[in-house]
Motif scaffolding. Structure first.
Motif, PDB file in Angstrom:
ATOM      1  N   PRO A   1      13.294   7.541   1.340  1.00 25.98           N
ATOM      2  CA  PRO A   1      14.650   7.149   1.780  1.00 25.98           C
ATOM      3  C   PRO A   1      14.909   7.401   3.254  1.00 25.98           C
ATOM      4  O   PRO A   1      15.767   6.764   3.854  1.00 25.98           O
ATOM      5  CB  PRO A   1      15.560   8.020   0.906  1.00 25.98           C
ATOM      6  CG  PRO A   1      14.696   9.194   0.523  1.00 25.98           C
ATOM      7  CD  PRO A   1      13.303   8.661   0.395  1.00 25.98           C
ATOM      8  N   ASP A   2      14.163   8.347   3.859  1.00 33.06           N
ATOM      9  CA  ASP A   2      14.403   8.690   5.259  1.00 33.06           C
ATOM     10  C   ASP A   2      13.521   7.914   6.229  1.00 33.06           C
ATOM     11  O   ASP A   2      13.525   8.185   7.426  1.00 33.06           O
ATOM     12  CB  ASP A   2      14.176  10.199   5.460  1.00 33.06           C
ATOM     13  CG  ASP A   2      15.166  11.033   4.663  1.00 33.06           C
ATOM     14  OD1 ASP A   2      16.313  10.579   4.487  1.00 33.06           O
ATOM     15  OD2 ASP A   2      14.793  12.123   4.196  1.00 33.06           O
ATOM     16  N   MET A   3      12.749   6.973   5.720  1.00 31.96           N
ATOM     17  CA  MET A   3      11.920   6.153   6.601  1.00 31.96           C
ATOM     18  C   MET A   3      12.803   5.424   7.625  1.00 31.96           C
ATOM     19  O   MET A   3      13.860   4.919   7.284  1.00 31.96           O
ATOM     20  CB  MET A   3      11.126   5.129   5.777  1.00 31.96           C
ATOM     21  CG  MET A   3      10.280   4.169   6.618  1.00 31.96           C
ATOM     22  SD  MET A   3       9.534   2.855   5.608  1.00 31.96           S
ATOM     23  CE  MET A   3       8.316   3.800   4.690  1.00 31.96           C
ATOM     24  N   ALA A   4      12.359   5.412   8.873  1.00 34.01           N
ATOM     25  CA  ALA A   4      13.110   4.697   9.906  1.00 34.01           C
ATOM     26  C   ALA A   4      13.109   3.201   9.585  1.00 34.01           C
ATOM     27  O   ALA A   4      12.060   2.599   9.388  1.00 34.01           O
ATOM     28  CB  ALA A   4      12.483   4.944  11.274  1.00 34.01           C
TER      29      ALA A   4
ATOM     30  N   HIS B   1      23.378  -2.448   0.598  1.00 37.04           N
ATOM     31  CA  HIS B   1      23.391  -2.681  -0.855  1.00 37.04           C
ATOM     32  C   HIS B   1      21.973  -3.031  -1.342  1.00 37.04           C
ATOM     33  O   HIS B   1      21.745  -4.041  -1.988  1.00 37.04           O
ATOM     34  CB  HIS B   1      24.361  -3.806  -1.208  1.00 37.04           C
ATOM     35  CG  HIS B   1      25.718  -3.668  -0.579  1.00 37.04           C
ATOM     36  ND1 HIS B   1      26.558  -2.611  -0.859  1.00 37.04           N
ATOM     37  CD2 HIS B   1      26.359  -4.441   0.341  1.00 37.04           C
ATOM     38  CE1 HIS B   1      27.682  -2.736  -0.156  1.00 37.04           C
ATOM     39  NE2 HIS B   1      27.581  -3.836   0.588  1.00 37.04           N
ATOM     40  N   TYR B   2      21.044  -2.145  -1.007  1.00 36.31           N
ATOM     41  CA  TYR B   2      19.638  -2.446  -1.245  1.00 36.31           C
ATOM     42  C   TYR B   2      19.308  -2.663  -2.721  1.00 36.31           C
ATOM     43  O   TYR B   2      18.404  -3.438  -3.059  1.00 36.31           O
ATOM     44  CB  TYR B   2      18.765  -1.333  -0.660  1.00 36.31           C
ATOM     45  CG  TYR B   2      18.664  -0.085  -1.514  1.00 36.31           C
ATOM     46  CD1 TYR B   2      17.637   0.054  -2.454  1.00 36.31           C
ATOM     47  CD2 TYR B   2      19.577   0.940  -1.387  1.00 36.31           C
ATOM     48  CE1 TYR B   2      17.541   1.199  -3.232  1.00 36.31           C
ATOM     49  CE2 TYR B   2      19.492   2.071  -2.163  1.00 36.31           C
ATOM     50  CZ  TYR B   2      18.468   2.201  -3.081  1.00 36.31           C
ATOM     51  OH  TYR B   2      18.369   3.320  -3.859  1.00 36.31           O
TER      52      TYR B   2
ATOM     53  N   PHE C   1       0.841  -1.202   0.000  1.00 36.99           N
ATOM     54  CA  PHE C   1       0.000   0.000   0.000  1.00 36.99           C
ATOM     55  C   PHE C   1       0.872   1.247   0.000  1.00 36.99           C
ATOM     56  O   PHE C   1       0.618   2.202  -0.744  1.00 36.99           O
ATOM     57  CB  PHE C   1      -0.923   0.003   1.222  1.00 36.99           C
ATOM     58  CG  PHE C   1      -2.008   1.048   1.163  1.00 36.99           C
ATOM     59  CD1 PHE C   1      -3.287   0.708   0.733  1.00 36.99           C
ATOM     60  CD2 PHE C   1      -1.757   2.359   1.533  1.00 36.99           C
ATOM     61  CE1 PHE C   1      -4.284   1.679   0.674  1.00 36.99           C
ATOM     62  CE2 PHE C   1      -2.747   3.327   1.475  1.00 36.99           C
ATOM     63  CZ  PHE C   1      -4.018   2.983   1.042  1.00 36.99           C
ATOM     64  N   LYS C   2       1.912   1.238   0.849  1.00 38.32           N
ATOM     65  CA  LYS C   2       2.805   2.395   0.925  1.00 38.32           C
ATOM     66  C   LYS C   2       3.543   2.619  -0.397  1.00 38.32           C
ATOM     67  O   LYS C   2       3.821   3.759  -0.779  1.00 38.32           O
ATOM     68  CB  LYS C   2       3.830   2.177   2.042  1.00 38.32           C
ATOM     69  CG  LYS C   2       3.257   2.224   3.446  1.00 38.32           C
ATOM     70  CD  LYS C   2       3.080   3.639   3.929  1.00 38.32           C
ATOM     71  CE  LYS C   2       2.703   3.664   5.390  1.00 38.32           C
ATOM     72  NZ  LYS C   2       2.503   5.055   5.886  1.00 38.32           N
ATOM     73  N   ALA C   3       3.870   1.532  -1.075  1.00 35.45           N
ATOM     74  CA  ALA C   3       4.689   1.631  -2.283  1.00 35.45           C
ATOM     75  C   ALA C   3       3.862   1.814  -3.548  1.00 35.45           C
ATOM     76  O   ALA C   3       4.201   2.640  -4.406  1.00 35.45           O
ATOM     77  CB  ALA C   3       5.568   0.385  -2.415  1.00 35.45           C
ATOM     78  N   MET C   4       2.779   1.047  -3.687  1.00 35.47           N
ATOM     79  CA  MET C   4       2.071   0.987  -4.971  1.00 35.47           C
ATOM     80  C   MET C   4       0.625   1.458  -4.899  1.00 35.47           C
ATOM     81  O   MET C   4      -0.068   1.468  -5.919  1.00 35.47           O
ATOM     82  CB  MET C   4       2.117  -0.450  -5.508  1.00 35.47           C
ATOM     83  CG  MET C   4       3.522  -0.945  -5.784  1.00 35.47           C
ATOM     84  SD  MET C   4       3.583  -2.621  -6.481  1.00 35.47           S
ATOM     85  CE  MET C   4       3.177  -3.580  -5.025  1.00 35.47           C
ATOM     86  N   GLY C   5       0.145   1.806  -3.715  1.00 32.07           N
ATOM     87  CA  GLY C   5      -1.211   2.293  -3.618  1.00 32.07           C
ATOM     88  C   GLY C   5      -2.237   1.179  -3.495  1.00 32.07           C
ATOM     89  O   GLY C   5      -1.899  -0.007  -3.373  1.00 32.07           O
TER      90      GLY C   5
ATOM     91  N   ILE D   1      12.053  -1.878  -3.313  1.00 31.76           N
ATOM     92  CA  ILE D   1      12.851  -0.964  -4.147  1.00 31.76           C
ATOM     93  C   ILE D   1      12.163   0.399  -4.248  1.00 31.76           C
ATOM     94  O   ILE D   1      12.808   1.447  -4.129  1.00 31.76           O
ATOM     95  CB  ILE D   1      13.065  -1.568  -5.548  1.00 31.76           C
ATOM     96  CG1 ILE D   1      13.880  -2.860  -5.449  1.00 31.76           C
ATOM     97  CG2 ILE D   1      13.759  -0.568  -6.460  1.00 31.76           C
ATOM     98  CD1 ILE D   1      14.041  -3.599  -6.767  1.00 31.76           C
ATOM     99  N   ILE D   2      10.848   0.385  -4.438  1.00 29.92           N
ATOM    100  CA  ILE D   2      10.105   1.648  -4.572  1.00 29.92           C
ATOM    101  C   ILE D   2      10.244   2.491  -3.315  1.00 29.92           C
ATOM    102  O   ILE D   2      10.488   3.705  -3.375  1.00 29.92           O
ATOM    103  CB  ILE D   2       8.615   1.364  -4.876  1.00 29.92           C
ATOM    104  CG1 ILE D   2       8.462   0.757  -6.277  1.00 29.92           C
ATOM    105  CG2 ILE D   2       7.782   2.640  -4.759  1.00 29.92           C
ATOM    106  CD1 ILE D   2       7.053   0.307  -6.594  1.00 29.92           C
ATOM    107  N   LEU D   3      10.097   1.861  -2.139  1.00 28.37           N
ATOM    108  CA  LEU D   3      10.121   2.619  -0.887  1.00 28.37           C
ATOM    109  C   LEU D   3      11.519   3.144  -0.573  1.00 28.37           C
ATOM    110  O   LEU D   3      11.656   4.196   0.062  1.00 28.37           O
ATOM    111  CB  LEU D   3       9.610   1.755   0.261  1.00 28.37           C
ATOM    112  CG  LEU D   3       8.097   1.493   0.236  1.00 28.37           C
ATOM    113  CD1 LEU D   3       7.700   0.490   1.303  1.00 28.37           C
ATOM    114  CD2 LEU D   3       7.332   2.803   0.436  1.00 28.37           C
TER     115      LEU D   3
END
Length: 880
Positions: A400-403, A410-411, A83-87, A393-395
């Motif tokens: 990028p600053d998500m805890a 090496h994501y 949901f967070k990444a793709m809706g 990968i999307i998130l």
């Protein structure tokens, strides 16, 4: 700020609970029924290697799950990630697919369990009723399936902890049976049995193909680790540990499967396995158990272990499926009735009842039809894995600053590998002739489930309107933990502000008026330890070299120092029992040796604990006791001291204090100018054995010491200049040293920056480090471990007290204004992988209260804050 809601689940699952839930889900029954197939396809070594390769493939997917679960620990796992990444659409597809996987396994296990009973008791089948796709249905078979379905559903309804207890008992049985087989095979097997079945194939190419044939199908046996994120809201352990346990469960499953294959192949030769495969049961693993023990009864024992595996898979996927349905209902994607929790047990009652009802109905359709359902469900799981990997990968790009308490390195490589691997698994189900392609009946079930999902989606969109496909994050305990961290940081900052300002902030130019003293002779340079003899020759004639067993064991390292003594005519004796808490017994033993050997100075070679021990020994030799007692009269000066640190935590080398404790743990501090080392030899070559964790924590603590000294330096311009230089050295080089990509010069600059931090701390009193040591002592943890969770908060609180000073600090770290200072420090914290909250360190609220008190008491005792200020601040930070 985004809206959040309070979790309604009870946090009842321990680290062990979630480990056995995931491991039990992955083990199941396959190791009992399919081991012969694996060996015949790839050979013993080939099949074991195939499982390792398959495990590595799944490992990449597991890493994405581990990071996302620690970042978004909310019921539903995949639902939240996607949901967070793709809706909404991506989330609906992902979650609906994995619900199919979970429900299909639950239904299949309801049929598998009574089928296994027929292996144990052939006369069990009574009361023939009808046949479905060639599978005979008996009344006794149905009765057992229905009764167990009701029982397992009931156990899950009355609490996740109850289900976890059941899982623990059964997983222990599985593990015990598996260990029995492996151990007995090792003792009674014969390497000759491996002949003609180590690898399958006449040529190297054929062997490789047969191994890969096993590897291709192995990922399907590792489905189940994904149950952990489904129950994330019910887990009590720290977020970072959740990620580690998820990965551990995959590793354990790989080991279990590989060792079982090895055990079977070691105790049964190729002919025996082929014969077992042609028998009525075809349970090669059970036959191997009988051969290993020389008893047919042991075959039944192993089958019982396999039966437990059926229930563990059943139990785990019932937990996962019900939570996935709950999360969809919470987002109004399926009817809200499935979002209801049991009032007493806090379990998704209606979701459990529906899946339980399906498991009761499933046996009426026979085992053949259920095989089709399970294959369709596995396709759904693999599709969900692929979508989660894409979400990972999307998130990383989108947020990028998500805890991320468990952060994957090496994501890009990990994410791409996870997408390729999971996409390959999906493709295997779709490509005809792949060996795993779905048959028409299975495609019909996938299509039917998809149509049902579209119908649910259309109904819910019409029923719930704007609420359809909405999501609200759960405010887990981590939010409260962050608040408590902030409270602690504010309390520390209040004490710091007392020492850093005497009232309202002004920016008038102050007159230059100061004194500066650095009585310790610091000798810095790579290779200097090998010249210790000439550097310390003036200290005396014979040295007591105090070290620990770890340093003593590195003979070449210590020999280089002692050889330099011999070269200049110095004698020495080694005391290698330092380390840990410095006790009076340890000190007395060292002092006695110094007296017996007529040592007239003490050299410490080791870390801070060794240096502290050397101080106590040097004092005890002169005064006859390791327990400072002012009543005995004038205290004599300690023996001369010299230090050769093996860590760049050099605080002890700049301190005239040592703490002594008795056997009951009573502690006294004693302060004497004679406890300062005459010479500290800082050799970067002596510190190359530091672990990555030590490099990060000690280096960050040194950075904080320099920053603290600079902020306290208006009356000490020389200290300020040193601190600013030391801070720049650490900020520029520490991340690269930690990652192992730095040059020798960078390593030396990090050690120099840390040494400067200890020197500036000596001159300023180092409020932060000393106060934190007192605070951390209450939780039996090194203050350097706690510091990264606290210091950025301190900076956020105090920077406004002097925007010019903190602005200079910020620019030295790559920022611009004082407001950037905390952010720049946090960036360094993340590069060092130290970005944890106090909650991740398992520090409780009552511990936090004592830590605040200890920190502020240190400030008050050292005239940093008045007692009234201490009381006032304590009351403020402890108010609800």
């Amino acid at each position: 700020m985004e809206a959040t809601k309070k979790s309604e689940f009870d946090k009842v699952l321990s680290a062990w609970d979630i480990l056995v839930i995931a491991f039990g889900a992955m083990i199941g029954w396959g190791w009992v029924v399919s081991t012969g197939d694996w060996i015949q396809k790839g050979g013993v070594a080939g099949a074991m290697l195939g499982f390792v390769i398959g495990g590595i493939m799944v490992f990449f997917v597991g890493l994405t799950y581990a990071e996302l679960t620690s970042a978004m620990p909310q019921c539903g796992g995949e639902h939240v990630f996607s949901f967070k990444a793709m809706g909404p659409i991506g989330s609906f597809i992902c979650t609906w697919a994995i619900v199919l996987g979970y429900v299909s396994v639950v239904c299949f296990e309801a049929c598998a369990l009574p089928t296994i009973i027929t292996y144990l008791y052939p006369d069990f089948l009574q009361g023939y009723l009808y046949s479905v796709a060639g599978f005979d249905i008996y009344a006794s078979w149905l009765a057992v399936a229905i009764i167990v379905s009701v029982l397992i559903t009931y156990i899950n309804i009355i609490g996740a902890k109850t289900a976890a207890i059941l899982q623990t008992v059964l997983t222990v049985v599985i593990g015990g049976v598996g260990i029995l087989l492996i151990a007995s095979a090792a003792l009674t097997g014969n390497s000759a049995n491996l002949d003609n079945q180590i690898f399958m194939g006449a040529s190297t190419g054929d062997m490789l193909k047969s191994t890969l044939a096993v590897a291709v199908m192995t990922p399907f046996y590792f489905i189940g680790f994904d149950v952990i994120p489904q129950a994330a809201e019910e887990i009590t352990v720290s977020l970072k540990k959740i990620g580690r346990i998820l990965i551990l469960s995959i590793v354990l499953a790989v080991l279990f499967y590989a060792l079982i294959i090895g055990g079977v192949g070691y105790v049964m030769n190729n002919s025996a396995i082929a014969l077992s495969m042609k028998s009525a049961g075809g349970l090669v693993t059970a036959d191997a158990m009988a051969v290993a023990f020389g008893s047919s009864m042991m075959a039944k024992v192993l089958i019982i272990g396999g039966l437990c595996g059926i229930i563990t898979s059943w139990n785990s996927f019932l937990i996962g499926g019900s939570r996935a349905m709950y999360s969809m209902a919470e987002s109004y994607m399926i009817p809200r009735i499935f979002a209801k929790l049991h009032e007493k047990y806090k379990t998704p009652i209606n979701a459990l009842l529906l899946i339980g009802l399906l498991s009761v109905i499933a046996p009426f359709f026979g085992r053949k039809m259920l095989v089709w359902v399970v294959d369709a469900g596995n396709f759904g799981c693999c599709l969900a894995y692929c979508l989660v990997s894409v979400s990972f990968i999307i998130l990383r790009t989108k947020e990028p600053d998500m805890a991320r308490p468990y952060k994957v390195r090496h994501y890009k490589i990990v994410g791409i590998c996870a997408v390729i691997m999971s996409g390959f698994m999906v493709a295997m189900y779709m490509i005809p002739g792949s060996g795993a392609a779905l048959v028409p009946q299975e495609w019909a079930m996938v299509l039917g489930w998809s149509i049902l999902g579209v119908m649910f989606g259309g109904f819910c969109k019409a029923q719930y309107g704007v609420n359809f496909a909405t999501h609200i994050d759960v405010a887990l305990d981590s939010a409260a933990d962050e608040e408590r961290d902030f409270v602690f940081g504010q309390a520390m900052a209040a004490a710091l502000q007392d020492v850093q300002s005497d009232g309202p902030v002004t920016y008038a130019v102050r007159p230059i008026n100061f004194s500066f003293c650095m009585p310790v002779n610091m000798v810095f340079g790579s290779g200097k330890s090998r010249k210790a003899g000439s550097l310390l020759k003036s200290c005396g004639k014979k040295a007591l070299v105090v070290t620990d067993t770890g340093t003593r064991s590195i003979g070449t390292f210590l020999d280089g120092i002692t050889d330099s003594f011999i070269a200049v005519g110095l004698s020495y004796s080694v005391f290698a029992h330092a380390g840990g808490n410095i006790t009076n017994v340890m000190t007395a033993a060292g002092a006695e040796k110094a007296k017996q050997e007529s040592c007239d100075f003490v050299v410490a070679v080791g870390g801070s604990e060794v240096m502290a021990c050397a101080k106590s020994i040097a004092y005890a030799v002169s005064n006859g006791t390791s327990w400072p007692d002012r009543s005995i009269g004038r205290q004599k000066e300690a023996l001369p001291l010299a230090f050769i640190p093996t860590s760049y935590d050099i605080d002890e080398g700049c301190s005239m204090v040592f703490a002594a404790s008795d056997s009951e743990g009573n502690i006294k501090e004693f302060k004497s100018q004679s406890l300062l080392a005459g010479t500290v030899i800082v050799d970067p070559d002596c510190m190359k054995r530091m672990t990555k964790k030590e490099i990060a924590t000690v280096g960050f603590a040194a950075l904080c010491k320099n920053m603290d000294a600079f902020a306290s330096q208006p009356n000490q311009p020389l200290v300020g200049a040193m601190a600013l230089y030391g801070m720049s050295l650490l900020a520029d080089n520490l991340p690269a040293v930690y990652e192992g990509t730095a040059t020798r010069s960078a390593w030396e600059e990090v050690v120099l920056g840390s040494m400067i931090g200890s020197m500036t701390g000596y001159s300023t009193g180092n409020v932060l480090a000393e106060g934190m040591k007192r605070a951390a002592a209450f939780i039996h943890m090194d203050y350097m471990t706690v510091l990264p969770a606290i210091y950025p908060i301190v900076l956020e609180t105090v920077y406004q007290s002097d925007i010019f000073t903190y602005g200079r600090l910020s620019r030295a770290l790559g920022g611009f204004t004082a407001e950037d200072c905390a952010v720049r420090v946090m960036i360094i914290v993340k590069k060092l992988h130290l970005d944890m909250r106090l909650a991740d360190l398992e520090i409780r609220k009552e511990d936090l209260t004592r830590m605040i008190d200890a920190y502020l008491k240190y400030a008050a005792d050292h005239n940093i804050a008045e007692s009234s200020d201490y009381i006032q601040v304590s009351q403020r930070v402890l108010e609800p």
